[in-house]
Design a protein around this motif. Structure first.
Motif, PDB file in Angstrom:
ATOM      1  N   GLU A  50       0.830  -1.208   0.000  1.00 61.66           N
ATOM      2  CA  GLU A  50       0.000   0.000   0.000  1.00 61.66           C
ATOM      3  C   GLU A  50       0.865   1.259   0.000  1.00 61.66           C
ATOM      4  O   GLU A  50       0.653   2.179  -0.781  1.00 61.66           O
ATOM      5  CB  GLU A  50      -0.918   0.018   1.225  1.00 61.66           C
ATOM      6  CG  GLU A  50      -2.031  -1.000   1.225  1.00 61.66           C
ATOM      7  CD  GLU A  50      -2.857  -0.917   2.494  1.00 61.66           C
ATOM      8  OE1 GLU A  50      -2.988   0.195   3.042  1.00 61.66           O
ATOM      9  OE2 GLU A  50      -3.349  -1.953   2.955  1.00 61.66           O
ATOM     10  N   VAL A  51       1.826   1.293   0.917  1.00 64.99           N
ATOM     11  CA  VAL A  51       2.686   2.470   1.043  1.00 64.99           C
ATOM     12  C   VAL A  51       3.552   2.630  -0.204  1.00 64.99           C
ATOM     13  O   VAL A  51       3.732   3.742  -0.719  1.00 64.99           O
ATOM     14  CB  VAL A  51       3.565   2.358   2.308  1.00 64.99           C
ATOM     15  CG1 VAL A  51       4.516   3.542   2.409  1.00 64.99           C
ATOM     16  CG2 VAL A  51       2.691   2.282   3.552  1.00 64.99           C
ATOM     17  N   SER A  52       4.080   1.524  -0.718  1.00 62.75           N
ATOM     18  CA  SER A  52       4.959   1.596  -1.889  1.00 62.75           C
ATOM     19  C   SER A  52       4.218   2.100  -3.116  1.00 62.75           C
ATOM     20  O   SER A  52       4.799   2.801  -3.956  1.00 62.75           O
ATOM     21  CB  SER A  52       5.571   0.221  -2.162  1.00 62.75           C
ATOM     22  OG  SER A  52       6.332  -0.226  -1.067  1.00 62.75           O
ATOM     23  N   LYS A  53       2.937   1.759  -3.259  1.00 65.43           N
ATOM     24  CA  LYS A  53       2.150   2.263  -4.384  1.00 65.43           C
ATOM     25  C   LYS A  53       2.064   3.776  -4.346  1.00 65.43           C
ATOM     26  O   LYS A  53       2.179   4.450  -5.373  1.00 65.43           O
ATOM     27  CB  LYS A  53       0.749   1.655  -4.357  1.00 65.43           C
ATOM     28  CG  LYS A  53       0.678   0.212  -4.823  1.00 65.43           C
ATOM     29  CD  LYS A  53      -0.706  -0.382  -4.617  1.00 65.43           C
ATOM     30  CE  LYS A  53      -1.763   0.300  -5.425  1.00 65.43           C
ATOM     31  NZ  LYS A  53      -3.090  -0.339  -5.276  1.00 65.43           N
ATOM     32  N   ILE A  54       1.881   4.336  -3.151  1.00 63.89           N
ATOM     33  CA  ILE A  54       1.787   5.799  -3.026  1.00 63.89           C
ATOM     34  C   ILE A  54       3.107   6.446  -3.412  1.00 63.89           C
ATOM     35  O   ILE A  54       3.145   7.433  -4.161  1.00 63.89           O
ATOM     36  CB  ILE A  54       1.394   6.180  -1.584  1.00 63.89           C
ATOM     37  CG1 ILE A  54       0.034   5.584  -1.222  1.00 63.89           C
ATOM     38  CG2 ILE A  54       1.371   7.693  -1.412  1.00 63.89           C
ATOM     39  CD1 ILE A  54      -0.331   5.733   0.235  1.00 63.89           C
ATOM     40  N   TYR A  55       4.206   5.888  -2.918  1.00 60.52           N
ATOM     41  CA  TYR A  55       5.515   6.450  -3.236  1.00 60.52           C
ATOM     42  C   TYR A  55       5.877   6.235  -4.704  1.00 60.52           C
ATOM     43  O   TYR A  55       6.569   7.058  -5.309  1.00 60.52           O
ATOM     44  CB  TYR A  55       6.587   5.843  -2.320  1.00 60.52           C
ATOM     45  CG  TYR A  55       6.631   6.504  -0.962  1.00 60.52           C
ATOM     46  CD1 TYR A  55       7.656   7.380  -0.625  1.00 60.52           C
ATOM     47  CD2 TYR A  55       5.647   6.271  -0.012  1.00 60.52           C
ATOM     48  CE1 TYR A  55       7.695   7.999   0.616  1.00 60.52           C
ATOM     49  CE2 TYR A  55       5.667   6.886   1.229  1.00 60.52           C
ATOM     50  CZ  TYR A  55       6.691   7.744   1.541  1.00 60.52           C
ATOM     51  OH  TYR A  55       6.718   8.366   2.756  1.00 60.52           O
ATOM     52  N   SER A  56       5.415   5.147  -5.293  1.00 58.77           N
ATOM     53  CA  SER A  56       5.660   4.895  -6.709  1.00 58.77           C
ATOM     54  C   SER A  56       4.941   5.918  -7.569  1.00 58.77           C
ATOM     55  O   SER A  56       5.511   6.479  -8.510  1.00 58.77           O
ATOM     56  CB  SER A  56       5.203   3.479  -7.073  1.00 58.77           C
ATOM     57  OG  SER A  56       5.319   3.240  -8.458  1.00 58.77           O
ATOM     58  N   VAL A  57       3.668   6.176  -7.257  1.00 62.47           N
ATOM     59  CA  VAL A  57       2.885   7.165  -8.004  1.00 62.47           C
ATOM     60  C   VAL A  57       3.504   8.551  -7.860  1.00 62.47           C
ATOM     61  O   VAL A  57       3.492   9.358  -8.798  1.00 62.47           O
ATOM     62  CB  VAL A  57       1.425   7.162  -7.519  1.00 62.47           C
ATOM     63  CG1 VAL A  57       0.663   8.359  -8.048  1.00 62.47           C
ATOM     64  CG2 VAL A  57       0.735   5.865  -7.929  1.00 62.47           C
ATOM     65  N   SER A  58       4.062   8.839  -6.680  1.00 62.54           N
ATOM     66  CA  SER A  58       4.677  10.150  -6.441  1.00 62.54           C
ATOM     67  C   SER A  58       6.074  10.253  -7.035  1.00 62.54           C
ATOM     68  O   SER A  58       6.667  11.338  -7.031  1.00 62.54           O
ATOM     69  CB  SER A  58       4.755  10.419  -4.933  1.00 62.54           C
ATOM     70  OG  SER A  58       3.476  10.344  -4.339  1.00 62.54           O
TER      71      SER A  58
END
Length: 516
Positions: free
Chosen positions: A252-260
């Motif tokens: 979940e957290v990695s998806k946010i950082y990936s999108v950013s």
């Protein structure tokens, strides 16, 4: 000739598959692109044309038409460069069409044919796996990130020429063209190896206890005290007492950082709980997320972790109040003319503040602030925000004995053991439900999950009347008491648990905040 290549786009942190349709025709030479394209996607036409030339690929004088489907969804970013180039080469029969079937392509092209990293690879590859796609071709820098997705074959490429050699090779020979070994990736234990430890904190037993309760139930907490009392030191050590991220949380957290676009080169997963401490000059758009195409803000980057707001009254009133809805819903909703976006924001808020502008109230030997100045200073924090904070605790000035003591303090590891034991009780209680922590319980679920005896009900009624609580504050006391009972190893919420929970209520601090 008409061909289709697969790619993917982003909508918030979710993704969708895009069909890159390419048609070449013997007509006046041209290169047209359609499909509700953003400016970066429109520029792909020139990047692809020059990259093909500099790779040594001669494109004949034909008319090329590219459509990105679905055409009613706006496409943004540079990740479509590579699938457009592959589509053009396939349509010109320079790459066998059968060799690109069921392969998803992502990547930005440099003018020299280099394939550069892009953001949002992880959620796109996850969506591809869910759609039954078995292979993804991504930039070499994004390969480790994509390899997190189990059941997906990932190929990391560095240049357009390397990709052409790979696609033109027979299926059995492709591994020789681009050898890539996929590794099993699991998050590390985020609770060990921390540089900061609670053993460094002298004194402040009440604050340490409040932090333990907050960590056990993922409650929001506010620390009040003069400068130098250790508020910031304590806040920075809170991640060391939180349980490690599970694999699902890490995704979940990695998806946010990936999108950013914040995953570092070669980094596959965010394996430690985020800790973000923005400066008080931050704008409301940077905090909540924004931009023409909104990216996640700080409160989304703190998802599953800690958001520390030091010197809370120094933040703008609008900036603080923008957190009202995320603190309740654990999501941020951003609407723009082109689309609406929803980003997760399930974070633990830790706020620290001084009791007055100079910081030393109520010590009148050092504080010369008037009651009016104190009220104006603290009124920058609205009542609705205070009502959403579960624990409020004072961090008094340390004595010389507490500062110079050589007594060994309790370590973060010891506190974390009790926190994890309390969380295991919550996990058992909420098994089979969408809830994770006591703080997730809605008002309608409290009777089911937190049954109270007659003595406890009478006690809460008296507290409600005496303290003039809101309904939200009343329910938060019950959730907090449930967490205290979990730390105590008690199956039932007892009067002593409610008494301690009431001591941490922000309502208790209102007289103090008013400048008593």
């Amino acid at each position: 000739m008409f061909t289709t290549t697969l790619s993917g786009g982003l909508n918030g942190i979710e993704s969708y598959l895009v069909r890159v349709e390419v048609d070449t025709a013997q007509s006046l030479p041209g290169f047209d692109m359609v499909g509700m394209l953003g400016s970066e996607v429109k520029e792909a036409r020139e990047r692809v044309r020059v990259a093909l030339k500099n790779t040594g690929i001669r494109v004949p004088p034909v008319r090329i038409t590219v459509n990105l489907s679905p055409a009613d969804v706006r496409k943004e970013g540079t990740a479509f460069d590579l699938p457009i180039a592959v589509g053009v080469l396939t349509s010109l029969q320079m790459i066998p069409e059968t060799h690109t079937d069921s392969i998803l392509f992502l990547g930005e092209l440099g003018l020299n044919g280099e394939i550069k990293a892009v953001r949002g690879v992880l959620p796109i590859v996850l969506a591809a796996r869910d759609q039954g796609i078995a292979c993804c071709v991504v930039p070499k820098e994004n390969a480790q990130e994509a390899c997190v997705v189990q059941g997906m074959r990932v190929v990391g490429v560095q240049s357009l020429g390397q990709l052409c050699d790979y696609l033109c090779a027979p299926p059995g020979e492709r591994e020789k063209q681009i050898p890539y070994e996929k590794k099993e990736i699991r998050p590390q234990n985020a609770g060990t190896g921390q540089a900061l430890d609670f053993a460094d904190i002298n004194g402040q037993p009440a604050v340490r206890r409040a932090v333990e309760i907050a960590a056990a139930g993922f409650h929001h907490i506010m620390l009040i005290g003069p400068p130098g009392s250790g508020k910031t030191m304590i806040a920075k050590r809170i991640p060391s007492v939180l349980p490690p991220l599970s694999f699902e949380e890490s995704l979940e957290v990695s998806k946010i950082y990936s999108v950013s676009g914040l995953l570092r080169a070669g980094e596959s997963l965010i394996t430690k709980r985020p800790f973000l401490s923005p400066h008080h000059t931050i704008s409301k758009y940077a905090l909540a997320g924004g931009g023409r195409v909104p990216l996640p803000g700080v409160i989304s980057l703190a998802h599953r972790g800690v958001l520390f707001l030091d010197e809370l009254p120094e933040f703008g009133r609008e900036v603080i109040d923008i957190m009202r809805q995320p603190l309740e819903d654990k999501q941020v909703h951003i609407a723009r003319s082109c689309a609406s976006y929803t980003y997760p924001a399930d974070f633990m808020l830790v706020a620290a503040l001084n009791p007055c502008p100079c910081g030393y109230y109520p010590d009148r030997n050092r504080c010369n602030c008037t009651p009016g100045e104190i009220r104006r200073y603290l009124s920058r924090i609205s009542g609705p925000i205070l009502d959403r904070i579960d624990l409020c605790v004072e961090a008094p000035r340390l004595s010389i004995g507490e500062i110079s003591t050589e007594q060994k303090n309790e370590s973060s590891a010891a506190i974390r053991e009790r926190v994890m034991a309390a969380r295991e009780r919550q996990e058992h209680r909420f098994r089979g439900t969408p809830y994770r922590f006591n703080t997730d319980l809605g008002a309608g679920d409290l009777k089911r999950y937190v049954p109270l005896g007659s003595a406890e009900k009478n006690m809460l009624e008296q507290i409600f009347q005496t303290m003039n609580l809101s309904a939200r504050a009343y329910h938060r006391i019950i959730r907090l008491a449930r967490t205290i009972a979990d730390l105590d190893g008690s199956g039932d919420v007892l009067e002593r648990h409610i008494s301690e929970a009431v001591c941490y209520r922000v309502a208790d601090a209102k007289e103090w905040i008013a400048g008593r």
